[in-house]
Design an enzyme around this catalytic site. Structure first.
Site, PDB file in Angstrom:
ATOM      1  N   GLU A  32      -8.530   2.208  -2.403  1.00 41.98           N
ATOM      2  CA  GLU A  32     -10.504   1.997  -2.634  1.00 41.98           C
ATOM      3  C   GLU A  32     -10.789   1.616  -3.841  1.00 41.98           C
ATOM      4  O   GLU A  32     -10.382   2.689  -4.546  1.00 41.98           O
ATOM      5  CB  GLU A  32     -10.841   3.550  -1.972  1.00 41.98           C
ATOM      6  CG  GLU A  32     -11.975   4.340  -1.870  1.00 41.98           C
ATOM      7  CD  GLU A  32     -12.496   4.989  -1.879  1.00 41.98           C
ATOM      8  OE1 GLU A  32     -11.746   6.265  -1.495  1.00 41.98           O
ATOM      9  OE2 GLU A  32     -13.402   5.930  -1.211  1.00 41.98           O
ATOM     10  N   ARG A 275       5.379  10.340  -2.857  1.00 46.36           N
ATOM     11  CA  ARG A 275       4.235   9.104  -4.049  1.00 46.36           C
ATOM     12  C   ARG A 275       5.038   9.597  -5.839  1.00 46.36           C
ATOM     13  O   ARG A 275       6.301   9.955  -5.775  1.00 46.36           O
ATOM     14  CB  ARG A 275       3.276  10.069  -4.595  1.00 46.36           C
ATOM     15  CG  ARG A 275       2.498  10.354  -3.687  1.00 46.36           C
ATOM     16  CD  ARG A 275       1.492  11.808  -3.321  1.00 46.36           C
ATOM     17  NE  ARG A 275       0.840  11.096  -4.985  1.00 46.36           N
ATOM     18  CZ  ARG A 275      -0.490  10.889  -4.907  1.00 46.36           C
ATOM     19  NH1 ARG A 275      -1.490  10.483  -3.444  1.00 46.36           N
ATOM     20  NH2 ARG A 275      -1.488  10.631  -5.950  1.00 46.36           N
ATOM     21  N   LYS A 285      -7.697   9.453  -9.231  1.00 48.71           N
ATOM     22  CA  LYS A 285      -8.374   9.394  -9.965  1.00 48.71           C
ATOM     23  C   LYS A 285      -9.655  10.389 -10.585  1.00 48.71           C
ATOM     24  O   LYS A 285     -10.500   9.290 -11.153  1.00 48.71           O
ATOM     25  CB  LYS A 285      -9.225   8.368  -8.567  1.00 48.71           C
ATOM     26  CG  LYS A 285      -8.094   6.903  -8.701  1.00 48.71           C
ATOM     27  CD  LYS A 285      -8.700   5.895  -8.073  1.00 48.71           C
ATOM     28  CE  LYS A 285      -8.342   5.753  -6.396  1.00 48.71           C
ATOM     29  NZ  LYS A 285      -8.451   4.520  -6.063  1.00 48.71           N
TER      30      LYS A 285
HETATM   31  P1  ATP Z   1      -6.416   9.364  -5.415  1.00 52.66           P
HETATM   32  O1  ATP Z   1      -6.477  10.386  -4.399  1.00 52.66           O
HETATM   33  O2  ATP Z   1      -6.471   9.415  -6.726  1.00 52.66           O
HETATM   34  O3  ATP Z   1      -8.090   8.427  -5.011  1.00 52.66           O
HETATM   35  P2  ATP Z   1      -5.509   7.571  -3.799  1.00 52.66           P
HETATM   36  O4  ATP Z   1      -4.201   7.625  -3.292  1.00 52.66           O
HETATM   37  O5  ATP Z   1      -6.718   7.823  -2.554  1.00 52.66           O
HETATM   38  O6  ATP Z   1      -6.181   8.174  -4.690  1.00 52.66           O
HETATM   39  P3  ATP Z   1      -6.105   5.069  -2.615  1.00 52.66           P
HETATM   40  O7  ATP Z   1      -6.682   4.002  -3.654  1.00 52.66           O
HETATM   41  O8  ATP Z   1      -6.858   5.407  -1.515  1.00 52.66           O
HETATM   42  O9  ATP Z   1      -6.028   5.858  -4.041  1.00 52.66           O
HETATM   43  O10 ATP Z   1      -4.553   4.044  -2.683  1.00 52.66           O
HETATM   44  C1  ATP Z   1      -3.741   3.142  -2.244  1.00 52.66           C
HETATM   45  C2  ATP Z   1      -2.600   3.603  -2.100  1.00 52.66           C
HETATM   46  O11 ATP Z   1      -1.734   3.483  -3.331  1.00 52.66           O
HETATM   47  C3  ATP Z   1      -2.618   4.273  -1.573  1.00 52.66           C
HETATM   48  O12 ATP Z   1      -1.632   3.421   0.011  1.00 52.66           O
HETATM   49  C4  ATP Z   1      -1.643   5.235  -1.794  1.00 52.66           C
HETATM   50  O13 ATP Z   1      -0.871   5.642  -0.609  1.00 52.66           O
HETATM   51  C5  ATP Z   1      -0.706   4.493  -3.038  1.00 52.66           C
HETATM   52  N1  ATP Z   1      -0.634   5.623  -4.025  1.00 52.66           N
HETATM   53  C6  ATP Z   1      -1.807   6.078  -4.862  1.00 52.66           C
HETATM   54  N2  ATP Z   1      -1.597   6.951  -5.914  1.00 52.66           N
HETATM   55  C7  ATP Z   1       0.219   6.974  -5.248  1.00 52.66           C
HETATM   56  C8  ATP Z   1       1.022   7.629  -6.376  1.00 52.66           C
HETATM   57  N3  ATP Z   1       0.851   8.392  -7.242  1.00 52.66           N
HETATM   58  N4  ATP Z   1       2.498   6.989  -5.740  1.00 52.66           N
HETATM   59  C9  ATP Z   1       2.608   5.658  -5.064  1.00 52.66           C
HETATM   60  N5  ATP Z   1       1.155   5.161  -4.237  1.00 52.66           N
HETATM   61  C10 ATP Z   1       0.202   5.970  -4.488  1.00 52.66           C
HETATM   62 MG    MG Z   2      -7.535   6.260  -0.158  1.00 55.11          MG
HETATM   63 MG    MG Z   3      -8.221   9.870  -2.363  1.00 58.60          MG
END
Ligand code: ATP
Ligand code: MG
Ligand code: MG
Length: 569
Positions: A32, A275, A285
């Site tokens: 995102e 993760r 984020k």
């Molecule tokens: P945040 O909650 O910090 O906004 P997010 O997971 O919502 O992070 P996205 O931009 O939606 O962020 O993530 C894109 C992809 O990266 C998703 O498929 C998510 O599963 C993966 N991802 C995010 N954080 C991790 C992590 N710590 N380890 C492995 N994959 C991750």
């Molecule tokens: Mg997300």
């Molecule tokens: Mg998120």
């Protein structure tokens, strides 16, 4: 390239290719654009892009931009840049917003099929009706509206007739489902807010599970890899894919073909993995954004940040990060990786790839009194002790040199093998020097050391083998280039800044000493270099020319990591 990894996801892919279920695999990475990518995303990127590459398939980069207001084109550019920096290239770049018309048509189909309805409950009422883990939910009083009424209301939602939050479109599944995600989840909400790509075209926006599953299906994704928190969402993912049934309904995605977007929908399979969690790091984020907004750091690319931008500016290498992801492996077991493992991977890569240079960070002048006044010469040094292909370089040497202040001790502690009054030490690549006189200022601070160089010990001469305990680095005081050197430490002073069980919040654990700025001296061959050039400064650690502030005539270096794990526990 040979496929070496044997994790369960690669095994599934291998089986699917062997059985003929797929002739080629197609993955995607769907961030995102509401912030910059962080170290955790490196795992998702390396998996989705890496597996596609290993099995000669494709990986799309899809911006999951269904939350206008929180998202920004600046982040889109940053994400593209970071993915490429990590060493990957996407097959196609897509945006979930490319599919808004398809999502809308698909929602109308769900209504016509009797499996979606417009609800008037507000958010709070909906929560109340949803029930709890131990108590079934209740059907909304609006659940049994006719198809005609639902279609009419949904079209009017789309036309912008209703206020934010006053209506939602919900999937009609099961208010008693054990999985809360299946209790008639919302699939559209009203939000009268401009979108960075579609402007004011849409007053309604699709919800994550609906948009994400259909995006995967539209792009022909075969294996949709995501983190474990989405495991509970998989039934809904499958529900959306099955009920909309894109492959058999080309009229739904005709707009994409009309717009020139090649489209061949498939039935994707979601697979979850754990993760990446690292000690001393924050992988949210929202929290990273707060560190920037509240000026705990100087921006998303601050070298203290565990964003990919920050790690890059700090001098971490793509190969080092990929090595970490390989080492950590893929499983469904949640765990926390020690930050030292990451540093170890970076050291391993830099040891092999970074040329050696000399720099003095906290200088003390050393004068070789038995050399003629103004004496200068040029020495030749190997650029890498273990790899001749790095070649050699010229290093100017002169009667006066800078040494590291801490390499001299007037009152040496036990076991101190560097320079002390009357003591001897080897000046790297020069010979053995003896400290004859310690010069102090009026306050008693040591300001200069007067030493003699034993001419018999100069390299190439028979006496060069004479043993002394210590070897120290130096730079020519006459030719050295002044530099700003930023020495970084971990941003958080505790391993688990996120755990709030000590009554403190994560922000209380920000380490105020995580950045120190020093004024040092570099040998000339370390100064006249391009931004992002990486070196080992002998005995000090790995350093990188700052990609923003470094100039050949005003060098700025960041310490990436020390040579050994010196973190005080
Ligand atoms: P945040 O909650 O910090 O906004 P997010 O997971 O919502 O992070 P996205 O931009 O939606 O962020 O993530 C894109 C992809 O990266 C998703 O498929 C998510 O599963 C993966 N991802 C995010 N954080 C991790 C992590 N710590 N380890 C492995 N994959 C991750
Ligand atoms: Mg997300
Ligand atoms: Mg998120």
């Amino acid at each position: 390239p040979a496929v070496q990894h044997q994790d369960f996801i690669r095994q599934i892919v291998r089986d699917d290719l062997a059985s003929g279920k797929h002739v080629a695999i197609h993955t995607r990475f769907p961030p995102e654009p509401n912030g910059y990518l962080h170290i955790g995303h490196a795992k998702a990127i390396c998996l989705s892009f890496g597996i596609a590459r290993e099995f000669s398939g494709w990986c799309n980069l899809r911006l999951d931009d269904t939350n206008p207001g929180k998202e920004d084109p600046e982040f889109v550019e940053g994400i593209k840049d970071d993915v490429r920096w990590l060493g990957f290239e996407w097959h196609e770049l897509r945006h979930a917003s490319d599919y808004f018309e398809v999502f809308y048509r698909a929602a109308c189909k769900l209504i016509e099929d009797g499996v979606a309805y417009v609800d008037d409950l507000n958010a709070e009422e909906m929560r109340e009706y949803r029930g709890t883990l131990t108590a079934a939910g209740r059907n909304s009083p609006h659940r049994d509206r006719s198809v005609e009424e639902n279609l009419d209301l949904f079209r009017r939602m789309r036309a912008g007739e209703f206020a934010d939050g006053s209506k939602t479109l919900r999937a009609k599944i099961d208010m008693a489902a054990g999985n809360m995600n299946m209790r008639d989840p919302a699939i559209y909400r009203i939000r009268k807010i401009a979108h960075q790509n579609t402007g004011d075209a849409w007053p309604i926006y699709p919800m994550y599970d609906y948009a994400h599953s259909l995006s995967d299906a539209l792009e022909g994704i075969t294996h949709s890899l995501c983190t474990l928190e989405f495991e509970d969402h998989r039934p809904l993912y499958d529900w959306c894919v099955d009920k909309v049934d894109l492959p058999n309904h080309p009229e739904l995605w005709q707009p994409l073909l009309d717009a020139g977007l090649p489209t061949q929908p498939a039935k994707p399979r979601q697979i979850e993995f754990s993760r990446l969690n690292l000690s001393y790091c924050i992988t949210s984020k929202r929290k990273l954004a707060q560190l920037v907004a509240d000026h705990y750091v100087d921006g998303w690319d601050d070298p203290r940040m565990n964003t990919l931008r920050g790690l890059r500016r700090r001098g971490f290498t793509p190969a080092g990060l990929r090595l970490l992801i390989d080492r950590v492996g893929v499983s469904k077991q949640n765990s926390v990786i020690d930050y030292a493992v990451l540093e170890g991977c970076i050291r391993e890569d830099l040891d092999a790839t970074a040329a050696r240079r000399m720099a003095v960070l906290e200088p003390l002048k050393l004068v070789l009194t038995n050399l003629p006044e103004g004496h200068e010469e040029t020495l030749s040094f190997p650029n890498h002790p273990k790899d001749e292909s790095f070649g050699t370089r010229d290093v100017p040497f002169s009667r006066e040199v800078w040494i590291e202040r801490e390499d001299f001790a007037e009152v040496p502690p036990k076991g101190f093998h560097r320079l002390k009054p009357e003591g001897e030490v080897r000046l790297r690549g020069v010979g053995i020097v003896k400290c004859e006189q310690v010069i102090k200022d009026a306050d008693g601070n040591v300001v200069e050391l007067h030493c003699t160089l034993d001419p018999e010990t100069r390299s190439g001469l028979p006496g060069a083998d004479r043993k002394v305990k210590g070897t120290i680095h130096w730079v020519s005081a006459k030719r050295a280039v002044a530099a700003e050197v930023r020495v970084y430490d971990r941003l958080f002073s505790v391993a688990a800044p996120d755990s709030e069980d000590d009554g403190k919040t994560w922000l209380d654990h920000v380490n105020p000493e995580a950045k120190r700025v020093l004024r040092g001296w570099l040998e000339p061959a370390a100064a006249d270099v391009a931004p992002e050039q990486r070196f080992q400064f002998e005995r000090l650690g790995y350093f990188v020319a700052d990609r923003v502030d470094h100039r050949a005539d005003a060098p700025v270096f960041n310490r990436t990591v020390t040579l050994r794990d010196t973190w005080a526990r």
